[in-house]
Design an enzyme around this catalytic site. Structure first.
Site, PDB file in Angstrom:
ATOM      1  N   SER A   1       0.828  -1.198   0.000  1.00 13.44           N
ATOM      2  CA  SER A   1       0.000   0.000   0.000  1.00 13.44           C
ATOM      3  C   SER A   1       0.871   1.260   0.000  1.00 13.44           C
ATOM      4  O   SER A   1       1.642   1.479  -0.928  1.00 13.44           O
ATOM      5  CB  SER A   1      -0.971  -0.034   1.181  1.00 13.44           C
ATOM      6  OG  SER A   1      -1.977   0.942   1.050  1.00 13.44           O
TER       7      SER A   1
ATOM      8  N   ASP B   1      -9.937  -3.937  -5.400  1.00 10.96           N
ATOM      9  CA  ASP B   1      -9.177  -2.865  -4.747  1.00 10.96           C
ATOM     10  C   ASP B   1      -9.331  -1.598  -5.578  1.00 10.96           C
ATOM     11  O   ASP B   1      -9.066  -1.615  -6.783  1.00 10.96           O
ATOM     12  CB  ASP B   1      -7.703  -3.271  -4.656  1.00 10.96           C
ATOM     13  CG  ASP B   1      -6.819  -2.224  -4.004  1.00 10.96           C
ATOM     14  OD1 ASP B   1      -7.334  -1.180  -3.558  1.00 10.96           O
ATOM     15  OD2 ASP B   1      -5.592  -2.461  -3.936  1.00 10.96           O
TER      16      ASP B   1
ATOM     17  N   HIS C   1      -7.930  -4.984  -1.101  1.00  8.94           N
ATOM     18  CA  HIS C   1      -6.778  -4.227  -0.622  1.00  8.94           C
ATOM     19  C   HIS C   1      -6.425  -4.686   0.792  1.00  8.94           C
ATOM     20  O   HIS C   1      -7.300  -4.850   1.640  1.00  8.94           O
ATOM     21  CB  HIS C   1      -7.103  -2.733  -0.615  1.00  8.94           C
ATOM     22  CG  HIS C   1      -5.924  -1.868  -0.322  1.00  8.94           C
ATOM     23  ND1 HIS C   1      -5.044  -1.466  -1.306  1.00  8.94           N
ATOM     24  CD2 HIS C   1      -5.446  -1.350   0.839  1.00  8.94           C
ATOM     25  CE1 HIS C   1      -4.090  -0.727  -0.765  1.00  8.94           C
ATOM     26  NE2 HIS C   1      -4.314  -0.637   0.535  1.00  8.94           N
TER      27      HIS C   1
END
Length: 307
Positions: free
Chosen positions: A153, A251, A281
């Protein structure tokens, strides 16, 4: 395919966002409360907390040694958390799995967080530790071959930015970059990527939450137009290290990761883009216990050992 049923079951128990302001201290405390006790963690040969002395200052690191050996490849890991969450503890299990499956010595970086530390503090910490690892190869028993960087991320954002900084500084020791569902474009125009609309709600990370979550970083001086903040905006990607880009089907950030992988390939960088069907995600941190997703660590290991 639809979201994995085990993920869907857990997501159904989570409260819907209520639009209230985010409280970093409370959210960090909640994260800390979820950390597994030491006795329940994946055992490795050695885990050691140290301080890396870098030009950016002293940076806490946690070093994971998977087995006893004469030398190791080294992987420097940057945790995720929208630049204001995450810690050595919150992502300890990810670092352990990376070490076990890859056989590399993993150095997890406890970089400074927004909003307390203004941009580019966290990025400079990450870059400084990569340089520190190369300079301290003898004490780390680095084999002088693999010096990889990995992150999930916002940590994937730092991977791309560190790879670019290293290239521009003429520091060519970084051999691989691994980006797990990276956040690469902090301009959150919902029409920029199809996945921002396709996966806008119901999959954990919601498109409407991207700006509030990243606002602590952006308000600390990070300009979304800066390629060190939004690495996908870097014009010339040639000469960067070989890349593995892992994305998740459900995501909002899926398409920017895949576009970055495409642009790397077009720039002549050896790049693999791997989309995990049914995943959302954060699956590397939250759902790697599901067999279909645990293979992400083996895929990472394979990438690090390929010629």
């Amino acid at each position: 395919m639809s979201i994995h049923p085990q993920i869907a079951e857990i997501l159904s128990t989570l409260p819907a966002p209520d639009g209230s302001p985010l409280d970093p201290a409370a959210m960090r405390a909640g994260e800390a409360a979820q950390v597994a006790p030491p006795g329940d963690r994946l055992p490795l040969h050695a885990v050691e907390d140290l301080t890396a002395a870098t030009p950016a200052g002293d940076v806490p690191v946690r070093i994971y040694t998977p087995v006893e050996a004469d030398t190791y490849g080294v992987l420097v890991y940057f945790h995720g958390g929208a630049f204001f969450l995450g810690s050595l503890d919150s992502h300890d299990h990810v670092a352990r799995s990376l070490a076990k499956e890859s056989g590399h010595k993993v150095i997890s970086v406890g970089y400074r967080l927004a909003p307390e530390a203004a941009f580019p503090a966290g990025l400079e910490d990450c870059y400084g530790v990569v340089r520190w690892a190369a300079e301290n190869g003898e004490s780390l028993k680095w084999d002088g071959k693999n010096l990889a960087i990995a992150g999930d991320s916002s940590g994937g954002n730092f991977v791309a930015a560190v790879a670019a900084k290293a290239h521009d500084d003429g520091f060519f020791a970084v051999t691989h970059q691994i980006l797990f569902y990276p956040s690469l474009d902090l301009d959150f125009d919902v029409d920029r990527y199809t996945s921002l609309r396709e996966n806008a709600e119901g999959y954990g990370l919601e498109t409407a939450g991207l700006l509030p979550f990243n606002s602590f970083y952006l308000n600390s001086g990070a300009d979304p137009a800066d390629p060190l903040v939004s690495p996908i905006k870097r014009e010339d990607l040639a000469g960067l290290p070989p890349a593995l880009v892992i994305t998740a089907e459900h995501d909002p950030l899926r398409d920017e990761g895949e576009l970055y992988g495409q642009r790397l390939t077009e720039a002549g960088v050896n790049t693999t883009v791997s989309r995990y069907a049914g995943a959302n995600h954060g699956f590397v941190q939250n759902f790697a216990w599901i067999p279909e997703f645990s293979r992400v660590f083996q895929e990472t290991a394979d990438f690090l050992t390929q010629d």
